[in-house]
Motif scaffolding. Structure first.
Motif, mmCIF file in Angstrom:
data_model
loop_
_atom_site.group_PDB
_atom_site.id
_atom_site.type_symbol
_atom_site.label_atom_id
_atom_site.label_comp_id
_atom_site.label_asym_id
_atom_site.label_seq_id
_atom_site.Cartn_x
_atom_site.Cartn_y
_atom_site.Cartn_z
ATOM 1 N N UNK A 1 0.844 -1.187 0.000
ATOM 2 C CA UNK A 1 0.000 0.000 0.000
ATOM 3 C C UNK A 1 0.882 1.240 0.000
ATOM 4 N N UNK A 2 0.454 2.236 -0.753
ATOM 5 C CA UNK A 2 1.222 3.465 -0.905
ATOM 6 C C UNK A 2 0.287 4.661 -0.839
ATOM 7 N N UNK A 3 0.498 5.515 0.137
ATOM 8 C CA UNK A 3 -0.276 6.749 0.231
ATOM 9 C C UNK A 3 -1.734 6.544 0.561
ATOM 10 N N UNK A 4 -2.046 5.520 1.357
ATOM 11 C CA UNK A 4 -3.437 5.247 1.711
ATOM 12 C C UNK A 4 -3.741 5.704 3.135
ATOM 13 N N UNK A 5 -4.985 6.075 3.352
ATOM 14 C CA UNK A 5 -5.428 6.486 4.670
ATOM 15 C C UNK A 5 -6.861 6.019 4.894
ATOM 16 N N UNK A 6 -7.084 5.404 6.054
ATOM 17 C CA UNK A 6 -8.435 5.008 6.452
ATOM 18 C C UNK A 6 -9.082 4.047 5.454
ATOM 19 N N UNK A 7 -8.318 3.066 5.008
ATOM 20 C CA UNK A 7 -8.823 2.116 4.021
ATOM 21 C C UNK A 7 -8.950 0.715 4.607
ATOM 22 N N UNK A 8 -9.668 -0.110 3.870
ATOM 23 C CA UNK A 8 -9.835 -1.522 4.195
ATOM 24 C C UNK A 8 -9.468 -2.330 2.964
ATOM 25 N N UNK A 9 -8.510 -3.235 3.113
ATOM 26 C CA UNK A 9 -8.066 -4.069 1.996
ATOM 27 C C UNK A 9 -8.074 -5.518 2.454
ATOM 28 N N UNK A 10 -8.838 -6.354 1.758
ATOM 29 C CA UNK A 10 -8.900 -7.779 2.075
ATOM 30 C C UNK A 10 -8.658 -8.557 0.791
ATOM 31 N N UNK A 11 -7.632 -9.380 0.812
ATOM 32 C CA UNK A 11 -7.288 -10.184 -0.362
ATOM 33 C C UNK A 11 -7.508 -11.664 -0.050
ATOM 34 N N UNK A 12 -8.224 -12.366 -0.943
ATOM 35 C CA UNK A 12 -8.381 -13.813 -0.851
ATOM 36 C C UNK A 12 -7.985 -14.422 -2.192
ATOM 37 N N UNK A 13 -8.113 -15.721 -2.298
ATOM 38 C CA UNK A 13 -7.683 -16.415 -3.500
ATOM 39 C C UNK A 13 -8.434 -15.962 -4.748
ATOM 40 N N UNK A 14 -9.727 -15.619 -4.585
ATOM 41 C CA UNK A 14 -10.502 -15.295 -5.791
ATOM 42 C C UNK A 14 -11.181 -13.930 -5.760
ATOM 43 N N UNK A 15 -10.898 -13.117 -4.738
ATOM 44 C CA UNK A 15 -11.502 -11.775 -4.719
ATOM 45 C C UNK A 15 -10.674 -10.849 -3.838
ATOM 46 N N UNK A 16 -10.716 -9.556 -4.179
ATOM 47 C CA UNK A 16 -10.021 -8.537 -3.394
ATOM 48 C C UNK A 16 -10.980 -7.380 -3.152
ATOM 49 N N UNK A 17 -11.064 -6.965 -1.912
ATOM 50 C CA UNK A 17 -11.900 -5.826 -1.526
ATOM 51 C C UNK A 17 -11.011 -4.646 -1.169
ATOM 52 N N UNK A 18 -11.295 -3.493 -1.777
ATOM 53 C CA UNK A 18 -10.624 -2.242 -1.433
ATOM 54 C C UNK A 18 -11.726 -1.222 -1.152
ATOM 55 N N UNK A 19 -11.743 -0.679 0.061
ATOM 56 C CA UNK A 19 -12.851 0.201 0.444
ATOM 57 C C UNK A 19 -12.381 1.242 1.438
ATOM 58 N N UNK A 20 -13.176 2.297 1.556
ATOM 59 C CA UNK A 20 -13.015 3.210 2.680
ATOM 60 C C UNK A 20 -13.456 2.474 3.935
ATOM 61 N N UNK A 21 -12.668 2.537 4.965
ATOM 62 C CA UNK A 21 -12.956 1.790 6.188
ATOM 63 C C UNK A 21 -14.321 2.147 6.775
ATOM 64 N N UNK A 22 -14.736 3.379 6.597
ATOM 65 C CA UNK A 22 -16.003 3.815 7.166
ATOM 66 C C UNK A 22 -17.211 3.308 6.384
ATOM 67 N N UNK A 23 -16.963 2.679 5.226
ATOM 68 C CA UNK A 23 -18.053 2.114 4.418
ATOM 69 C C UNK A 23 -18.235 0.629 4.677
ATOM 70 N N UNK A 24 -17.722 0.140 5.793
ATOM 71 C CA UNK A 24 -17.753 -1.294 6.082
ATOM 72 C C UNK A 24 -19.166 -1.875 6.009
ATOM 73 N N UNK A 25 -20.160 -1.154 6.514
ATOM 74 C CA UNK A 25 -21.518 -1.680 6.515
ATOM 75 C C UNK A 25 -22.040 -1.927 5.100
ATOM 76 N N UNK A 26 -21.476 -1.236 4.115
ATOM 77 C CA UNK A 26 -21.944 -1.383 2.732
ATOM 78 C C UNK A 26 -21.443 -2.663 2.073
ATOM 79 N N UNK A 27 -20.609 -3.425 2.769
ATOM 80 C CA UNK A 27 -20.167 -4.712 2.206
ATOM 81 C C UNK A 27 -21.372 -5.604 1.942
ATOM 82 N N UNK A 28 -22.391 -5.493 2.759
ATOM 83 C CA UNK A 28 -23.615 -6.268 2.522
ATOM 84 C C UNK A 28 -24.228 -5.924 1.166
ATOM 85 N N UNK A 29 -24.137 -4.648 0.782
ATOM 86 C CA UNK A 29 -24.666 -4.249 -0.523
ATOM 87 C C UNK A 29 -23.834 -4.849 -1.655
ATOM 88 N N UNK A 30 -22.522 -4.973 -1.432
ATOM 89 C CA UNK A 30 -21.668 -5.629 -2.428
ATOM 90 C C UNK A 30 -22.126 -7.061 -2.641
#
Length: 360
Positions: free
Chosen positions: A318-347
């Motif tokens: 990560x380079x120059x990031x602030x207040x982010x959420x990054x989750x990497x798995x074998x078949x998907x990667x999530x990059x989000x603003x940490x404060x938007x965590x509740x919206x993962x359900x919408x994803x």
């Protein structure tokens, strides 16, 4: 006898993409070196042996749970054919433990909570079981003293104090249960000082819960009794499929707890977290000097206040990031603003709508 009922049927949507339909939250190593369900069973120690432990889950998870809990006999695993919320789950468990132990006391708990101090947890279970033995129609739950005005938890308002034995945790009559509040109400609860977070852990006689369902949910209980009557016969699978599917889902809170009269709350003497979403890792894993929470292999430059979770030897940079959420798995990667965590359900809903089931 004291029986453990572990509810393990959730999907853990807020932990996508790590949590999926075939490997949900309770099967993941999110905090510590073992999965959440493995930690839950281990926490019981010798207090509740394997033959008195019942896991109720979605039937598609049975094999995975058997692999994680090989010491449990096959009879300790119950696979629901569909999701019908917690009341049918608990009602079925009560019927099954009652078949061999009509006077059974049940300790009902989710499979995905973080509880620290096994000794204090077991002591609290013993205290709760004693309170139930003293008054067999009593329901006992554990309240967590709030550390901040959380909007994601239900609350329990305590009333008068119940006398306890020396060394036991403070115990009170439950005045009322409150649903998840808005921010202002949560702040008020914390300020008043007589509210606890609702841990969702209950201790009661199996007969007590069955009597409550007979009064409040007779149609549900009728379906469950047909399942119980067929249990252990060659008709078990067919009857379970037919009758459980016919049940209208409802939570134990709405079905029983909001109507219950004789309820006690023990102020939990252990550390507790329901691990509700990725931001929980900040509390439980900790932060580095830049406020980052890292699980996995990571190189961060000018990165602050960010949660990073990877798997295996995969490097996340990560380079120059602030207040982010990054989750990497074998078949998907999530990059989000940490404060938007509740919206993962919408994803997750959007993935379902597009038919991209391979990512769910």
């Amino acid at each position: 006898m004291l029986h453990a009922i572990i509810m393990a049927g959730g999907t853990g949507t807020r932990f996508w993409p790590a949590s999926t339909a075939t490997r949900p939250k309770q099967l993941l190593n999110l905090v510590g070196n073992e999965s959440m369900i493995r930690q839950t069973v281990d926490r019981l120690g010798t207090l509740i042996p394997a033959e008195q432990t019942l896991i109720v889950t979605n039937r598609r998870l049975l094999l995975s749970i058997q692999e994680q809990l090989p010491e449990l006999p096959a009879a300790s695993l119950v696979g629901e054919p569909c999701k019908r919320d917690t009341a049918p789950c608990i009602g079925l468990a009560a019927l099954l433990v009652s078949k061999n132990d009509p006077d059974a006391t049940m300790a009902v708990m989710p499979a995905d909570h973080v509880i620290r101090s096994t000794d204090r947890f077991q002591s609290a279970l013993k205290q709760a079981a004693r309170l139930v033995e003293d008054a067999p129609d009593r329901i006992v739950t554990f309240g967590i003293r709030p550390t901040y005005p959380a909007e994601i938890f239900g609350y329990i308002q305590r009333g008068s104090r119940i006398e306890t034995h020396d060394g036991e945790a403070p115990t009170f009559v439950v005045k009322q249960f409150r649903e998840k509040p808005d921010a202002a109400t949560a702040t008020q609860y914390v300020a008043e000082g007589d509210y606890y977070w609702n841990s969702g852990i209950f201790i009661w006689k199996a007969k007590t819960i069955l009597d409550a369902l007979a009064k409040r949910q007779p149609e549900m209980l009728e379906h469950l009794e047909k399942i119980g009557a067929a249990w252990g016969t060659d008709q078990q699978g067919a009857v379970l499929e037919k009758e459980f599917t016919a049940i209208k889902g409802i939570s134990i809170d709405y079905a029983v707890m909001e109507h219950a009269k004789n309820v006690a709350v023990i102020e939990a003497p252990y550390d507790w977290d329901d691990l509700g979403g990725w931001k929980s890792l900040e509390r439980l894993v900790g932060e580095d000097r830049d406020g980052n929470t890292i699980v996995g292999k990571h190189l961060g430059l000018n990165t602050k206040g960010t949660i990073v979770r990877g798997e295996g030897d995969h490097l996340i940079v990560t380079l120059g990031l602030k207040n982010c959420l990054i989750v990497h798995t074998e078949n998907a990667t999530l990059v989000a603003n940490k404060d938007d965590e509740e919206s993962i359900r919408e994803v997750v809903k959007e993935l379902e709508k597009r038919g991209w089931k391979e990512y769910l």
